[in-house]
Write an enzyme that holds these catalytic residues in place. Structure first.
Site, short mmCIF file in Angstrom:
data_model
loop_
_atom_site.label_atom_id
_atom_site.label_comp_id
_atom_site.label_asym_id
_atom_site.label_seq_id
_atom_site.Cartn_x
_atom_site.Cartn_y
_atom_site.Cartn_z
N GLU A 118 0.81 -1.23 0.00
CA GLU A 118 0.00 0.00 0.00
C GLU A 118 0.84 1.28 0.00
N TYR A 136 3.42 1.98 1.93
CA TYR A 136 3.98 2.35 3.23
C TYR A 136 5.50 2.13 3.26
N ARG A 177 2.51 -8.83 4.16
CA ARG A 177 1.60 -8.25 3.16
C ARG A 177 2.44 -7.67 2.05
N HIS A 205 -1.48 3.86 -1.82
CA HIS A 205 -2.55 4.82 -1.51
C HIS A 205 -2.60 5.97 -2.51
N GLN A 247 -18.31 4.70 3.31
CA GLN A 247 -18.84 5.92 3.96
C GLN A 247 -18.64 5.96 5.47
N CYS A 287 -16.59 3.51 7.17
CA CYS A 287 -15.34 2.88 7.61
C CYS A 287 -14.15 3.73 7.19
P1 FAD Z 1 -36.33 7.06 1.80
O1 FAD Z 1 -35.31 6.14 1.28
O2 FAD Z 1 -36.66 8.25 1.00
O3 FAD Z 1 -37.65 6.21 2.08
C1 FAD Z 1 -38.87 6.79 2.44
C2 FAD Z 1 -40.01 5.82 2.14
O4 FAD Z 1 -41.19 6.29 2.74
C3 FAD Z 1 -40.32 5.65 0.66
O5 FAD Z 1 -40.23 4.29 0.30
C4 FAD Z 1 -41.74 6.18 0.51
O6 FAD Z 1 -42.49 5.45 -0.44
C5 FAD Z 1 -42.27 5.97 1.91
N1 FAD Z 1 -43.41 6.88 2.26
C6 FAD Z 1 -43.39 8.22 2.31
N2 FAD Z 1 -44.59 8.67 2.74
C7 FAD Z 1 -45.34 7.58 2.99
C8 FAD Z 1 -46.66 7.40 3.47
N3 FAD Z 1 -47.44 8.43 3.79
N4 FAD Z 1 -47.14 6.15 3.57
C9 FAD Z 1 -46.35 5.06 3.25
N5 FAD Z 1 -45.12 5.20 2.80
C10 FAD Z 1 -44.62 6.44 2.67
N6 FAD Z 1 -27.02 7.34 0.36
C11 FAD Z 1 -25.86 6.88 0.76
O7 FAD Z 1 -25.60 6.84 1.94
N7 FAD Z 1 -24.93 6.40 -0.12
C12 FAD Z 1 -25.16 6.40 -1.45
O8 FAD Z 1 -24.30 5.98 -2.21
C13 FAD Z 1 -26.39 6.88 -1.90
N8 FAD Z 1 -26.66 6.90 -3.21
C14 FAD Z 1 -27.86 7.38 -3.63
C15 FAD Z 1 -28.11 7.40 -4.99
C16 FAD Z 1 -29.32 7.88 -5.44
C17 FAD Z 1 -29.57 7.92 -6.91
C18 FAD Z 1 -30.30 8.34 -4.52
C19 FAD Z 1 -31.62 8.86 -5.00
C20 FAD Z 1 -30.03 8.34 -3.17
C21 FAD Z 1 -28.81 7.87 -2.72
N9 FAD Z 1 -28.49 7.86 -1.37
C22 FAD Z 1 -27.31 7.37 -0.96
C23 FAD Z 1 -29.38 8.47 -0.37
C24 FAD Z 1 -30.12 7.42 0.43
O9 FAD Z 1 -30.78 6.54 -0.44
C25 FAD Z 1 -31.09 8.14 1.35
O10 FAD Z 1 -30.37 8.96 2.23
C26 FAD Z 1 -31.91 7.16 2.15
O11 FAD Z 1 -32.65 6.34 1.29
C27 FAD Z 1 -32.86 7.89 3.10
O12 FAD Z 1 -33.57 6.93 3.79
P2 FAD Z 1 -35.00 7.19 4.41
O13 FAD Z 1 -35.42 5.89 4.96
O14 FAD Z 1 -34.94 8.34 5.33
O15 FAD Z 1 -35.94 7.64 3.22
P1 NAP Z 2 -26.83 17.37 -2.02
O1 NAP Z 2 -25.60 16.57 -1.96
O2 NAP Z 2 -27.17 18.28 -0.91
O3 NAP Z 2 -26.74 18.22 -3.37
C1 NAP Z 2 -27.72 19.08 -3.78
C2 NAP Z 2 -27.23 19.88 -5.02
O4 NAP Z 2 -28.25 20.76 -5.41
C3 NAP Z 2 -26.01 20.70 -4.75
O5 NAP Z 2 -25.16 20.60 -5.86
C4 NAP Z 2 -26.56 22.11 -4.60
O6 NAP Z 2 -25.51 22.93 -5.05
C5 NAP Z 2 -27.78 22.09 -5.47
N1 NAP Z 2 -28.89 22.93 -5.00
C6 NAP Z 2 -29.36 23.07 -3.73
N2 NAP Z 2 -30.41 23.90 -3.71
C7 NAP Z 2 -30.63 24.29 -4.99
C8 NAP Z 2 -31.56 25.17 -5.61
N3 NAP Z 2 -32.50 25.79 -4.90
N4 NAP Z 2 -31.47 25.35 -6.93
C9 NAP Z 2 -30.53 24.75 -7.66
N5 NAP Z 2 -29.62 23.91 -7.13
C10 NAP Z 2 -29.67 23.70 -5.82
O7 NAP Z 2 -28.09 16.45 -2.22
P2 NAP Z 2 -28.42 15.31 -3.27
O8 NAP Z 2 -27.50 15.29 -4.42
O9 NAP Z 2 -29.88 15.51 -3.52
O10 NAP Z 2 -28.23 14.00 -2.45
C11 NAP Z 2 -29.07 13.70 -1.33
C12 NAP Z 2 -28.31 12.94 -0.30
O11 NAP Z 2 -28.06 11.64 -0.78
C13 NAP Z 2 -26.99 13.61 -0.06
O12 NAP Z 2 -26.97 14.18 1.22
C14 NAP Z 2 -25.98 12.54 -0.23
O13 NAP Z 2 -25.20 12.38 0.93
C15 NAP Z 2 -26.75 11.26 -0.48
N6 NAP Z 2 -26.08 10.60 -1.60
C16 NAP Z 2 -24.87 10.08 -1.38
C17 NAP Z 2 -24.20 9.48 -2.41
C18 NAP Z 2 -22.85 8.87 -2.18
O14 NAP Z 2 -22.23 8.37 -3.11
N7 NAP Z 2 -22.33 8.84 -0.98
C19 NAP Z 2 -24.75 9.42 -3.66
C20 NAP Z 2 -26.00 9.98 -3.85
C21 NAP Z 2 -26.64 10.59 -2.81
P3 NAP Z 2 -25.56 24.52 -5.14
O15 NAP Z 2 -26.39 24.96 -3.97
O16 NAP Z 2 -24.15 24.95 -5.09
O17 NAP Z 2 -26.18 24.80 -6.46
FE1 SF4 Z 3 -19.77 0.62 3.55
FE2 SF4 Z 3 -17.58 0.18 5.01
FE3 SF4 Z 3 -19.90 -0.80 5.81
FE4 SF4 Z 3 -18.74 -1.86 3.72
S1 SF4 Z 3 -17.95 -1.86 5.80
S2 SF4 Z 3 -20.90 -1.29 3.87
S3 SF4 Z 3 -17.75 -0.09 2.82
S4 SF4 Z 3 -19.35 1.35 5.61
#
Ligand code: FAD
Ligand code: NAP
Ligand code: SF4
Length: 685
Positions: free
Chosen positions: A169, A171, A219, A257, A349, A351
């Site tokens: 890695e 090191y 390693r 790294h 995220q 670890c």
């Molecule tokens: P949600 O996942 O939004 O779930 C809420 C649920 O509540 C939904 O299924 C909805 O149908 C249900 N619901 C709402 N109102 C009602 C109601 N009245 N009755 C019954 N059901 C209802 N996070 C990461 O940490 N790592 C990532 O890599 C990552 N990648 C992402 C990529 C994408 C494209 C997206 C969109 C999100 C990603 N996220 C990622 C974000 C992560 O998915 C969210 O932070 C997480 O799902 C939030 O969990 P939650 O349970 O709070 O809400």
């Molecule tokens: P986010 O990370 O908070 O990004 C929101 C984006 O929208 C920013 O680029 C912001 O930048 C822009 N924005 C905010 N308000 C706006 C407005 N009024 N008009 C136009 N642009 C605006 O949120 P997200 O992309 O929706 O993701 C949601 C959550 O899911 C995040 O908190 C993230 O941690 C999680 N997630 C994580 C991963 C992962 O790989 N770890 C992947 C997907 C999602 P500006 O304000 O500078 O324009």
């Molecule tokens: Fe994500 Fe690390 Fe947990 Fe694996 S061990 S799911 S990489 S936080």
């Protein structure tokens, strides 16, 4: 009756001569942060004891420095005194009382040390540390070797079953091996024989100090993934010398790294580097050398491990993060309960990102990891009827934990499947692992007896009528609607339209918002429909320029990414380069992946209006006219807002309600916080 036959190679014992390991799983070293403070030792003992109970064959601790020069950062965990060895007894005793075996990793960081006392073969600063190392004198080198030997002897005194000498890695030891970091002209530099003297001396002298019946894992960096890394002949020469020096096992190290190739992120194909260990194993076996080899990286399910071992790639597999995610991995494999495994999704995220931010490591899918002494729950003496609304990560974690404790849990979701936003995340190329979390929760819902009500959108009055003792609102978020003139036009889509509803997207796309979702949508759109390089090793290697180290030093060549499916522009209002807020250890991968697909990333814009021609933006205070970003489709990824419309009416009606996940707070929400919050709430109700 256990179905042991599903993984015969994985579950076969390994005879090391003086001791026998019960199976072929080595828990690879992970820096959890528990190493860095005396006060954490009871937690570290509980952490390893839980994994020993889970059936792991042999575990390796996080890295301990043999001296101050070898620290990862100031006051990092060090094993250099008898007093320190006594403290480690609580770890080794806890592991042994569970029938496990554990080795201590000796980690000398050399020029990667984040402190002013770091040392190296030559004074060449690393691109990932602000500290230039001091070049060691010959006496200084002798002192480092003596420190390794003392550390190994103290590990034995502390009751460890062995040590791992960290030689990969990038090191300290690795830094001696290549001219990239070793430009000495004395007996420790120049020819390869001279450069490899350090690891050989260390292993030889450690063996002399610890005796024959003590495990020494070395390693070895089998593919450096840096341009002027070791050649294959050199790596093989070193492996042979390390066996002769007295190592018991050789573990595979992949990449320095500072390498610009992802090695463990979720977009790396499963088992992507097992072929390197296989190549080494063939070389050693052809020379009559029998030392067992351990392979590593992105081995996260038992069938992946089994195939690697059955193919003769290695004698053992190293699983690190998968055992953070599920300490019971091995026992579940033994019991034929593969589908009950909480799979590591390789997100980093909780670890690695934590370790790099000097926070204690845990796991996104298992918040108990590293918190075994504190996050505990028992069966409840008082059974309650509890409604959980929303089957996203927060609601799934809460409902299954509540049901495990004995409560009667009703989980409602308006969608026809569980998972919430994970149903979008799993569609992103390179995020296929997110399917596994949904599979795990499906099994856990059934096993814990949660009453699941899908396609059931509930209202406040439904919940009040249900007369629940507690109501957990995990209803997630709504996408934020940015106020841009023209945003209601037919050429504008939300990320939900694109990822969940599969609405058609044009050839030229502008993405509004460059957060995690904006980046993911960009990766989705530049990839041809339904295609993911993560699912094809040869294609992934070509995308990132990975090759056989016998073909090119270090195993790297020029990357040859395939052409993007669309022309994408990714925008944000904040000044500076988009992507700064992405994960500490994975952000660079997302940025590099999009650069390879010619995605234009622009910061500091004002969104003026959307017309059929595209999106008009201006920069800073100059708001006249506006520059047209020509595009067929504008996709809105402008953040999220909490969906908690049920909260006030329920409170007004006097119902006991709790908000978790996105419903609680949408800002900086991710699945790590959602699962952690759901689990912690459920442990207390
Ligand atoms: P949600 O996942 O939004 O779930 C809420 C649920 O509540 C939904 O299924 C909805 O149908 C249900 N619901 C709402 N109102 C009602 C109601 N009245 N009755 C019954 N059901 C209802 N996070 C990461 O940490 N790592 C990532 O890599 C990552 N990648 C992402 C990529 C994408 C494209 C997206 C969109 C999100 C990603 N996220 C990622 C974000 C992560 O998915 C969210 O932070 C997480 O799902 C939030 O969990 P939650 O349970 O709070 O809400
Ligand atoms: P986010 O990370 O908070 O990004 C929101 C984006 O929208 C920013 O680029 C912001 O930048 C822009 N924005 C905010 N308000 C706006 C407005 N009024 N008009 C136009 N642009 C605006 O949120 P997200 O992309 O929706 O993701 C949601 C959550 O899911 C995040 O908190 C993230 O941690 C999680 N997630 C994580 C991963 C992962 O790989 N770890 C992947 C997907 C999602 P500006 O304000 O500078 O324009
Ligand atoms: Fe994500 Fe690390 Fe947990 Fe694996 S061990 S799911 S990489 S936080």
């Amino acid at each position: 009756m256990f179905a042991t036959t599903a993984y015969p190679h994985l579950l076969a014992p390994l005879d090391l001569g003086f001791t026998t390991l019960p199976n072929r799983v080595l828990m690879g070293s992970m820096h959890t942060g528990l190493e860095d403070g005396r006060k954490h030792f009871p937690a570290m003992a509980a952490f390893f004891a839980e994994r020993a109970r889970g059936g792991v064959g042999l575990m390796v601790t996080g890295g301990f420095a043999p001296n101050i020069a070898g620290w990862t950062k100031p006051f990092a965990g060090t094993l250099a005194t008898h007093g320190a060895a006594r403290r480690h007894k609580q770890v080794t005793d806890a592991v042994h009382s569970e029938g496990g075996k554990i080795a201590l990793q000796i980690l000398h960081t050399g020029r990667y040390g984040y402190h002013p006392f770091c040392v190296a073969p030559s004074r060449i600063q690393s691109p990932i540390s602000p500290f230039a190392p001091r070049e060691l004198s010959v006496r200084g080198i002798e002192r480092q070797i003596a420190a390794f030997v003392r550390c190994a002897a103290l590990a034995r005194e502390a009751g460890y079953d062995g040590v791992e000498v960290m030689g990969s890695e990038g090191y300290f030891i690795n830094q001696f091996l290549v001219t990239h970091t070793n430009q000495r002209t004395d007996e420790w530099g120049g020819s390869y024989e001279n450069r490899m003297r350090l690891p050989v001396e260390i292993v030889q002298r450690v063996r002399e100090a610890v005796g024959r019946d003590f495990i020494i894992i070395y390693r070895l960096s089998m593919i450096d993934l840096i341009p002027d890394g070791s050649s294959w002949d050199e790596v093989v020469q070193l492996a042979k010398a390390i066996e002769r020096a007295g190592a018991t096992l050789i573990n595979t190290g992949i990449g320095w790294h500072e390498a610009r190739v992802p090695t463990i992120a979720t977009s790396v194909p499963r088992g992507a580097f097992a072929w390197v260990t296989q190549k080494m194993r063939l070389e050693l076996r052809e020379s009559g050398l029998k030392i067992p080899l351990v392979t590593s990286n992105r081995i996260n399910m038992p069938e992946v491990a089994e195939q690697i071992l059955a193919d003769g790639c290695a004698d053992m597999v190293s699983l690190a993060r998968p055992l953070l995610a599920d300490p019971e991995f091995v026992n579940k494999a033994k019991q034929g309960r593969r589908d009950d495994i909480n799979t590591c999704i390789a997100c980093n995220q909780a670890c690695l990102d934590h370790a790099f931010k000097a926070q204690l490591a845990t796991c996104l899918v298992n918040p108990r990891a590293g918190h075994e002494t504190e996050l505990v729950w028992q069966r409840t003496p008082l059974i309650k009827r509890i409604a959980v609304v929303g089957a996203g990560p927060a609601g799934l974690a809460a409902s299954t934990t509540l049901a495990e404790r004995g409560h009667e849990v009703h989980l409602f979701d308006g969608a026809e499947r569980i998972g919430g936003q994970f149903n979008m995340a799993k569609r992103i190329p390179g995020k296929e692992e997110f399917h596994e979390t949904l599979r795990y929760f499906e099994r856990r819902l059934a096993a814990t007896g949660v009453k699941l009500h899908l396609s059931t959108r509930v209202s406040a009055s439904d919940l009040i009528a249900g007369r629940f003792d507690e109501i957990v609102l995990a209803t997630g978020v709504l996408p934020r609607q940015p106020r841009i003139p023209g945003a209601d036009g037919p050429n504008v889509l939300s990320y939900i339209d694109v990822l969940l509803h599969g609405k058609p997207v044009g050839e030229r796309v502008a993405i509004v918002g460059a957060g995690g979702i904006g980046f993911d949508v960009a990766e989705f759109l530049v990839t041809h429909d339904g295609h993911s390089p993560t699912m094809n090793l040869a294609e992934w290697q070509q995308e990132w320029g990975v090759t056989d180290p016998a073909v090119s030093r270090g195993g790297v060549v020029r990357a040859q990414p395939s052409a993007p499916a669309r022309r994408v522009t990714l925008l944000q209002r904040k000044a500076g380069r988009p992507g700064k807020g992405l994960g500490k250890t994975t952000g660079w991968i997302h940025r590099a992946a999009l650069q390879m697909k010619q995605v234009e990333m622009i910061g500091g814009v004002n969104y003026e209006r959307i017309t059929p021609q595209g999106l008009f933006v201006t920069y800073g205070d100059k708001r006249a006219d506006g520059q047209l970003i020509e595009c067929d489709t504008v996709v809105l990824c402008a953040g999220q807002e909490p969906l908690r419309e049920l909260h006030e009416p329920l409170r007004a009606a006097g119902a006991r309600t709790h908000l978790i996940g996105g419903a609680h707070e949408a800002g900086e929400l991710d699945a790590k916080r959602a699962i952690d919050q759901g689990t912690r709430l459920a442990a207390t109700l």
